[in-house]
Design a protein around this motif. Structure first.
Motif, PDB file in Angstrom:
ATOM      1  N   ARG A   1       0.829  -1.205   0.000  1.00 51.16           N
ATOM      2  CA  ARG A   1       0.000   0.000   0.000  1.00 51.16           C
ATOM      3  C   ARG A   1       0.864   1.255   0.000  1.00 51.16           C
ATOM      4  N   THR A   2       0.270   2.384  -0.425  1.00 45.85           N
ATOM      5  CA  THR A   2       0.978   3.662  -0.556  1.00 45.85           C
ATOM      6  C   THR A   2       0.518   4.619   0.538  1.00 45.85           C
ATOM      7  N   TYR A   3       1.467   5.352   1.124  1.00 46.47           N
ATOM      8  CA  TYR A   3       1.171   6.257   2.234  1.00 46.47           C
ATOM      9  C   TYR A   3       1.871   7.600   2.015  1.00 46.47           C
ATOM     10  N   ASP A   4       1.390   8.612   2.753  1.00 41.05           N
ATOM     11  CA  ASP A   4       1.936   9.975   2.692  1.00 41.05           C
ATOM     12  C   ASP A   4       2.674  10.294   3.983  1.00 41.05           C
ATOM     13  N   TRP A   5       3.810  11.004   3.830  1.00 39.93           N
ATOM     14  CA  TRP A   5       4.594  11.507   4.956  1.00 39.93           C
ATOM     15  C   TRP A   5       4.683  13.028   4.825  1.00 39.93           C
ATOM     16  N   PRO A   6       3.820  13.801   5.531  1.00 42.44           N
ATOM     17  CA  PRO A   6       3.835  15.261   5.422  1.00 42.44           C
ATOM     18  C   PRO A   6       4.956  15.878   6.258  1.00 42.44           C
ATOM     19  N   PHE A   7       5.345  17.112   5.865  1.00 41.52           N
ATOM     20  CA  PHE A   7       6.333  17.865   6.629  1.00 41.52           C
ATOM     21  C   PHE A   7       6.056  19.355   6.423  1.00 41.52           C
ATOM     22  N   ALA A   8       6.652  20.198   7.284  1.00 41.20           N
ATOM     23  CA  ALA A   8       6.514  21.656   7.195  1.00 41.20           C
ATOM     24  C   ALA A   8       7.815  22.301   7.637  1.00 41.20           C
ATOM     25  N   VAL A   9       8.165  23.415   6.977  1.00 38.93           N
ATOM     26  CA  VAL A   9       9.407  24.151   7.250  1.00 38.93           C
ATOM     27  C   VAL A   9       9.040  25.577   7.641  1.00 38.93           C
ATOM     28  N   THR A  10       9.579  26.046   8.778  1.00 37.90           N
ATOM     29  CA  THR A  10       9.334  27.411   9.257  1.00 37.90           C
ATOM     30  C   THR A  10      10.666  28.148   9.334  1.00 37.90           C
ATOM     31  N   ALA A  11      10.757  29.329   8.689  1.00 34.99           N
ATOM     32  CA  ALA A  11      11.967  30.148   8.681  1.00 34.99           C
ATOM     33  C   ALA A  11      11.785  31.335   9.627  1.00 34.99           C
ATOM     34  N   LYS A  12      12.849  31.682  10.329  1.00 34.60           N
ATOM     35  CA  LYS A  12      12.823  32.808  11.263  1.00 34.60           C
ATOM     36  C   LYS A  12      14.097  33.620  11.107  1.00 34.60           C
ATOM     37  N   GLY A  13      13.963  34.950  11.393  1.00 34.23           N
ATOM     38  CA  GLY A  13      15.134  35.810  11.352  1.00 34.23           C
ATOM     39  C   GLY A  13      14.958  36.954  10.377  1.00 34.23           C
ATOM     40  N   PRO A  14      15.832  37.965  10.481  1.00 36.91           N
ATOM     41  CA  PRO A  14      15.725  39.135   9.605  1.00 36.91           C
ATOM     42  C   PRO A  14      16.300  38.852   8.225  1.00 36.91           C
ATOM     43  N   GLY A  15      16.070  39.795   7.373  1.00 33.95           N
ATOM     44  CA  GLY A  15      16.674  39.703   6.057  1.00 33.95           C
ATOM     45  C   GLY A  15      15.692  39.274   4.997  1.00 33.95           C
ATOM     46  N   LYS A  16      16.224  39.091   3.847  1.00 37.52           N
ATOM     47  CA  LYS A  16      15.400  38.740   2.705  1.00 37.52           C
ATOM     48  C   LYS A  16      15.081  37.254   2.712  1.00 37.52           C
ATOM     49  N   ALA A  17      14.229  36.869   1.771  1.00 37.51           N
ATOM     50  CA  ALA A  17      13.859  35.469   1.634  1.00 37.51           C
ATOM     51  C   ALA A  17      15.052  34.661   1.151  1.00 37.51           C
ATOM     52  N   GLY A  18      15.071  33.416   1.508  1.00 38.93           N
ATOM     53  CA  GLY A  18      16.151  32.518   1.107  1.00 38.93           C
ATOM     54  C   GLY A  18      15.598  31.201   0.598  1.00 38.93           C
ATOM     55  N   ARG A  19      16.343  30.510  -0.193  1.00 40.92           N
ATOM     56  CA  ARG A  19      15.923  29.242  -0.774  1.00 40.92           C
ATOM     57  C   ARG A  19      16.030  28.147   0.278  1.00 40.92           C
ATOM     58  N   ALA A  20      14.973  27.319   0.371  1.00 40.08           N
ATOM     59  CA  ALA A  20      14.934  26.215   1.331  1.00 40.08           C
ATOM     60  C   ALA A  20      14.914  24.899   0.569  1.00 40.08           C
ATOM     61  N   VAL A  21      15.669  23.926   1.065  1.00 40.04           N
ATOM     62  CA  VAL A  21      15.769  22.613   0.435  1.00 40.04           C
ATOM     63  C   VAL A  21      15.546  21.549   1.503  1.00 40.04           C
ATOM     64  N   PHE A  22      14.648  20.610   1.194  1.00 40.16           N
ATOM     65  CA  PHE A  22      14.321  19.517   2.109  1.00 40.16           C
ATOM     66  C   PHE A  22      14.922  18.220   1.552  1.00 40.16           C
ATOM     67  N   ARG A  23      15.495  17.391   2.445  1.00 42.00           N
ATOM     68  CA  ARG A  23      16.063  16.106   2.047  1.00 42.00           C
ATOM     69  C   ARG A  23      15.649  15.032   3.051  1.00 42.00           C
ATOM     70  N   ALA A  24      15.363  13.838   2.529  1.00 40.82           N
ATOM     71  CA  ALA A  24      14.997  12.697   3.372  1.00 40.82           C
ATOM     72  C   ALA A  24      15.613  11.431   2.786  1.00 40.82           C
ATOM     73  N   THR A  25      15.919  10.472   3.668  1.00 44.79           N
ATOM     74  CA  THR A  25      16.499   9.193   3.259  1.00 44.79           C
ATOM     75  C   THR A  25      15.510   8.084   3.569  1.00 44.79           C
ATOM     76  N   LEU A  26      15.031   7.396   2.530  1.00 46.29           N
ATOM     77  CA  LEU A  26      14.047   6.334   2.697  1.00 46.29           C
ATOM     78  C   LEU A  26      14.736   5.008   3.001  1.00 46.29           C
ATOM     79  N   PRO A  27      14.089   4.140   3.804  1.00 47.36           N
ATOM     80  CA  PRO A  27      14.629   2.785   3.979  1.00 47.36           C
ATOM     81  C   PRO A  27      14.354   1.950   2.732  1.00 47.36           C
ATOM     82  N   LYS A  28      14.983   0.791   2.655  1.00 42.33           N
ATOM     83  CA  LYS A  28      14.845  -0.045   1.470  1.00 42.33           C
ATOM     84  C   LYS A  28      13.449  -0.621   1.311  1.00 42.33           C
ATOM     85  N   SER A  29      12.672  -0.638   2.373  1.00 45.78           N
ATOM     86  CA  SER A  29      11.309  -1.174   2.298  1.00 45.78           C
ATOM     87  C   SER A  29      10.311  -0.155   1.767  1.00 45.78           C
ATOM     88  N   LEU A  30      10.761   1.072   1.459  1.00 44.11           N
ATOM     89  CA  LEU A  30       9.888   2.105   0.909  1.00 44.11           C
ATOM     90  C   LEU A  30      10.368   2.492  -0.479  1.00 44.11           C
TER      91      LEU A  30
END
Length: 352
Positions: free
Chosen positions: A87-116
């Motif tokens: 079966r197929t499932y969803d893994w949600p996530f959220a990123v919150t940025a804090k601090g002064p200055g301009k916007a910056g590029r955000a990159v998310f990375r995850a490592t899946l186990p071999k069973s996924l």
């Protein structure tokens, strides 16, 4: 003339100077100007030493307010405590940025186990091997960006296997790490039923059946039962089966992966199933363990009833001749001997 006037003035001056201490008037020489030793005169009271007056506090330098430091946070969630292979499932996530200055590029990375197996993602996600990377784009300070990765659980995943997914996010040279909640692979089994049934049977006679239940795994099937329903009556002979209102039920117990259990039983058709009709009833296997393939859990029994065999008519047996009758027939065949036996012999003295 001039000397006399000078002398008078000098006398008055001396008189004034002599009388000054008596009148409480400080000499002018002590009020201002250098003293006798050439130093400056001291005032009667020091500055700021009166009653109610303390030392003057030095002024502190103004404290500079620190700018809030930049930071980023990562929030994760999962599909639940257990997941089912295939079966197929969803893994949600959220990123919150804090601090002064301009916007910056955000990159998310995850490592899946071999069973996924990675299926798709939200926020421009792609996979390379077992690593999933999502480009979240420019994120402003104080902004929260949500994303999601979708993955399929392998059918070969081991029961009770713990699926752990570590993840990280980077934003303006700041980094945060968080693991997704651990999900475990559910214990599942695949029960299959096969049966052996006679094609025909004579009405009014017991019909034998054989059923095999096999567990294809991957986990042990617990509390396995076979439920049969139809116009049949269970006959004695199998201790694992007991009759019910509309059929019978057989206890199988636990089946390990790859194990097969065989049930043999005899049934009697109900009275309304007569010769010429087909006896039909259905058997279904159940277990308290989740079955991944319920399509092979049932089997149908079909047997055509034929007319009962008529008793054969026996021809009357021929009676064997008795000894008395045989003796009579024997004498009838040889009448001369019988007469000869009965005739008396002539007397010898009769010629005289």
């Amino acid at each position: 003339m001039i000397r006399k006037m000078t002398g008078r003035v000098g006398a008055r001056g001396l008189a004034v100077l002599a009388a000054a201490p008596l009148l409480g008037v400080a000499p002018a020489a002590h009020a201002d100007g250098p003293g006798p030793s050439g130093g400056k005169a001291h005032h009667g009271h020091k500055s700021g030493q009166g009653k109610g007056h303390g030392h003057a506090k030095p002024h502190k330098a103004p404290v500079k307010q620190k700018k809030p430091a930049r930071s980023v946070r990562l929030h994760t969630s999962g599909p639940g405590r257990t997941v089912v292979p295939g079966r197929t499932y969803d893994w949600p996530f959220a990123v919150t940025a804090k601090g002064p200055g301009k916007a910056g590029r955000a990159v998310f990375r995850a490592t899946l186990p071999k069973s996924l197996e990675f299926v798709s993602g939200r926020r421009d996600c792609a996979s390379s091997g077992w690593t999933v990377e999502c480009d979240l784009g420019p994120v402003r300070a104080g902004e929260t960006v949500a994303g999601m990765i979708r993955a399929k659980v392998s059918r070969s995943a081991k029961p009770d296997e713990a699926l752990r997914i570590p993840a990280t996010v980077t934003w303006r040279k700041k980094r945060a790490a968080a693991d997704f909640p651990v999900a475990r692979v559910a214990r599942t089994a695949d029960l299959a039923v096969s049966r052996t049934a006679p094609a025909t049977a004579r009405a009014g006679t017991a019909i034998p059946y054989e059923m095999k239940i096999r567990n294809r795994g991957p986990a042990t099937a617990e509390n396995v039962f076979v439920h049969a329903s139809g116009p049949v009556r269970l006959l004695a002979g199998n201790a694992a089966c007991i009759p019910e209102d509309t059929g019978f039920v057989c206890g199988v117990g636990a089946l390990r992966p790859g194990e097969t259990r065989t049930l043999r039983f005899r049934v009697m058709p109900a009275g309304n199933v007569r010769a010429g009709k087909v006896l039909r009833y259905r058997s279904r296997v159940t277990s308290s363990t989740m079955d991944l393939n319920p399509g092979n859990n049932a089997a149908s029994m079909r047997t055509r009833l034929t007319a009962a065999k008529a008793p054969s008519k026996k021809s009357p047996a021929k009676k064997s001749p008795s000894k008395k009758a045989g003796s009579k027939q024997h004498h009838a065949k040889h009448p001369a001997k019988k007469a000869h036996a009965k005739s008396p012999e002539p007397k010898r003295g009769s010629d005289r």
